[in-house]
Motif scaffolding. Structure first.
Motif, PDB file in Angstrom:
ATOM      1  N   THR A  58      -3.593  92.415  12.597  1.00  0.00           N
ATOM      2  CA  THR A  58      -4.032  91.409  11.632  1.00  0.00           C
ATOM      3  C   THR A  58      -4.935  90.405  12.344  1.00  0.00           C
ATOM      4  O   THR A  58      -4.518  89.782  13.322  1.00  0.00           O
ATOM      5  CB  THR A  58      -2.845  90.663  11.006  1.00  0.00           C
ATOM      6  OG1 THR A  58      -1.972  91.601  10.376  1.00  0.00           O
ATOM      7  CG2 THR A  58      -3.336  89.654   9.975  1.00  0.00           C
ATOM      8  N   LYS A  71     -12.672  91.667   4.634  1.00  0.00           N
ATOM      9  CA  LYS A  71     -11.697  92.323   3.760  1.00  0.00           C
ATOM     10  C   LYS A  71     -12.355  93.352   2.850  1.00  0.00           C
ATOM     11  O   LYS A  71     -11.773  94.401   2.541  1.00  0.00           O
ATOM     12  CB  LYS A  71     -10.992  91.277   2.890  1.00  0.00           C
ATOM     13  CG  LYS A  71      -9.855  90.535   3.551  1.00  0.00           C
ATOM     14  CD  LYS A  71      -9.230  89.574   2.529  1.00  0.00           C
ATOM     15  CE  LYS A  71      -8.011  88.880   3.080  1.00  0.00           C
ATOM     16  NZ  LYS A  71      -7.412  87.956   2.077  1.00  0.00           N
ATOM     17  N   ILE A 110      -9.530 100.007   8.214  1.00  0.00           N
ATOM     18  CA  ILE A 110      -9.241  99.280   6.976  1.00  0.00           C
ATOM     19  C   ILE A 110      -8.673 100.244   5.932  1.00  0.00           C
ATOM     20  O   ILE A 110      -7.673  99.945   5.259  1.00  0.00           O
ATOM     21  CB  ILE A 110     -10.517  98.591   6.444  1.00  0.00           C
ATOM     22  CG1 ILE A 110     -10.899  97.416   7.341  1.00  0.00           C
ATOM     23  CG2 ILE A 110     -10.301  98.110   5.009  1.00  0.00           C
ATOM     24  CD1 ILE A 110     -12.167  96.708   6.917  1.00  0.00           C
ATOM     25  N   ASN A 122      -5.187 101.130   6.482  1.00  0.00           N
ATOM     26  CA  ASN A 122      -4.308  99.963   6.372  1.00  0.00           C
ATOM     27  C   ASN A 122      -3.733  99.518   7.718  1.00  0.00           C
ATOM     28  O   ASN A 122      -2.666  98.908   7.780  1.00  0.00           O
ATOM     29  CB  ASN A 122      -3.166 100.243   5.388  1.00  0.00           C
ATOM     30  CG  ASN A 122      -2.666  98.983   4.721  1.00  0.00           C
ATOM     31  OD1 ASN A 122      -3.433  98.046   4.482  1.00  0.00           O
ATOM     32  ND2 ASN A 122      -1.383  98.924   4.428  1.00  0.00           N
ATOM     33  N   LYS A 181      -6.199  94.439   9.091  1.00  0.00           N
ATOM     34  CA  LYS A 181      -6.198  93.479   7.992  1.00  0.00           C
ATOM     35  C   LYS A 181      -6.810  92.161   8.446  1.00  0.00           C
ATOM     36  O   LYS A 181      -6.880  91.875   9.652  1.00  0.00           O
ATOM     37  CB  LYS A 181      -4.780  93.250   7.482  1.00  0.00           C
ATOM     38  CG  LYS A 181      -4.111  94.482   6.897  1.00  0.00           C
ATOM     39  CD  LYS A 181      -2.711  94.147   6.410  1.00  0.00           C
ATOM     40  CE  LYS A 181      -2.034  95.370   5.787  1.00  0.00           C
ATOM     41  NZ  LYS A 181      -0.666  95.041   5.294  1.00  0.00           N
TER      42      LYS A 181
END
Length: 433
Positions: free
Chosen positions: A27, A40, A59, A62, A65
């Motif tokens: 993150t 994002k 991205i 997942n 982030k």
């Protein structure tokens, strides 16, 4: 592992993306909401060859982030990387306000054991300062580690994924174990993870960059001698670089170094030396030589035009401080532009990537071309400031038809001297006959 990266600038984005590429959950956090929203949505914010592909892949999977919430980023993280700006102050010293500001915030939100890693280039003793800032608000167990980056813009992804070495500064066995596990996928071919104390690690980064800056400035001094003595710097470089004690890299003369690292790190090490009452004379000379070298090609131009550039119009190829990046920080091209404009000249420039950044910085002080040949129209001469690959083998017939005067001032020694003479160009390069 679960990793937080604080800061989504050049180092932070490359670091976060490459760690995600090896399966970690990363993150990245930044206070710039516009930038975070852009990231994002899958829009990368820097130009770096090879980065966008793995950025988009992670991205999608997942694993990567982005957020503006520091708590959300670090609450579950095992390792927290600080990849924050350390801009030079007026005296050249590194400004730690961003690093220490985040450290202060971390002290208020940490829970459980964490490893906080200084990825930014920071002065010796910064790990101690970060630890003290956290301890003001947190009494739990944590470690502060120094892990300097050695990324070259233009090849940063390869540098990160296949590092020559990984330097880790810590005396904590728990931190060593975590950092060893984290970097294991990157050193499978046997390149070392070098553990040392925090202060030695912090100094290692400054020492490495300052030494490379010294090699560049030394060869620029040799080029100056070659021009005065009738020698050829390419031949000298070949003879010197074949000595395995010296090596071939960073021996190319030119118009000085730029970028976000070398100028800032040389200044910071000089300041750190002054603070402990040591006069680092070599580095002070390196800085002086580099500043002079950026204007060396301008002097060649002025000499050719009898010190009168009023009304002269030049084409400039290259704005970034080096090829394969859009970074213009401390770029020699900007120094050349300012000097020529001050002397009364006008400029039309082309760069494959850096034009938007130059427009933001200097606006319409110069004109910008859509391609390298368009930049040549009605030019009294061409100046080459960045060694982009597409500039190395241009169509000289098109060039000759576009340019007003067949004059080239080459700050990167891209072309063969004899060939340029055969093509009828007045050709001045660095350190060559």
């Amino acid at each position: 592992m679960k990793i937080a990266v604080v800061g989504t600038g050049y180092v932070g984005l490359v670091t976060g993306t490459c760690f995600a590429e090896t399966g970690n959950k990363v993150t990245c956090v930044d206070i710039d909401e516009t930038k975070v929203n852009k990231l994002k949505s899958g829009n990368i914010t820097i130009y770096e060859p090879g980065l966008e592909k793995i950025f988009l892949r992670n991205i999608k999977e997942n694993r990567l982030k982005f957020t503006t919430n520091l708590v959300d980023a670090v609450i579950d993280a095992e390792i927290i990387f600080l990849a924050l700006p350390t801009p030079p102050g007026a005296d050249g010293s590194a400004d730690l306000k961003y690093v220490l500001g985040v450290a202060d915030q971390l002290g208020k939100i940490l829970s459980g054991y964490k490893v906080i890693v200084n990825k930014s280039t920071v002065p010796v003793g910064t790990a101690d300062k970060v630890k003290a800032a956290i301890e003001k608000n947190y009494s739990g167990v944590f470690d502060v580690v120094s892990n300097p980056e050695f990324l070259r813009e233009g090849v940063a992804v390869d540098d990160f994924m296949k590092p020559d070495r990984v330097v880790v500064g810590t005396k904590s066995e728990s931190a060593k174990k975590l950092m060893s596990d984290l970097y294991a996928p990157f050193v499978r071919q046997g390149n070392p993870i070098i553990f040392m104390d925090e202060r030695s690690s912090e100094l290692t980064k400054y020492a490495a960059n300052s030494f490379l800056a010294t090699k560049i400035s030394f060869m620029n001094e040799i080029a100056q001698l070659c021009e005065r003595m009738g020698a050829d710097v390419d031949m000298v470089r070949s003879g010197v670089g074949s000595d395995e004690r010296i090596g071939k890299r960073f021996l190319f003369p030119g118009i000085g170094y730029g970028g976000s690292c070398f100028p800032k790190d040389v200044q910071a090490l000089i300041m750190s030396s002054d603070e402990v009452d040591y006069d680092f004379e070599i580095l002070k000379s390196v800085e002086k030589v580099n500043a002079r070298q950026k204007l060396h090609i301008v002097q060649k131009i002025k000499t050719y035009f009898n010190n009168d550039l009023r009304g002269k119009h030049f084409s400039l190829w290259g704005l970034a401080f080096k090829p394969n990046t859009d970074d213009i920080r401390e770029a020699p091209a900007l120094v050349i532009i300012d000097s020529l404009i001050e002397a009364g000249a006008t400029i039309c420039a082309y760069d494959p990537e850096a034009i938007p950044n130059v427009k933001k910085q200097i606006g319409d002080k110069i004109k910008y071309a859509e391609n390298q040949y368009e930049a040549l129209v009605n030019a009294d001469g061409l100046i080459i400031a960045t060694e982009w690959s597409e500039f190395r083998t241009p169509d000289f017939e098109i060039m000759g038809n576009k340019i007003k005067s067949k004059i080239i001032f080459d700050g990167r020694n891209l072309f063969d001297v004899n060939k340029m003479n055969e093509l009828g160009y007045y050709y001045k390069s660095i350190g060559r006959k």
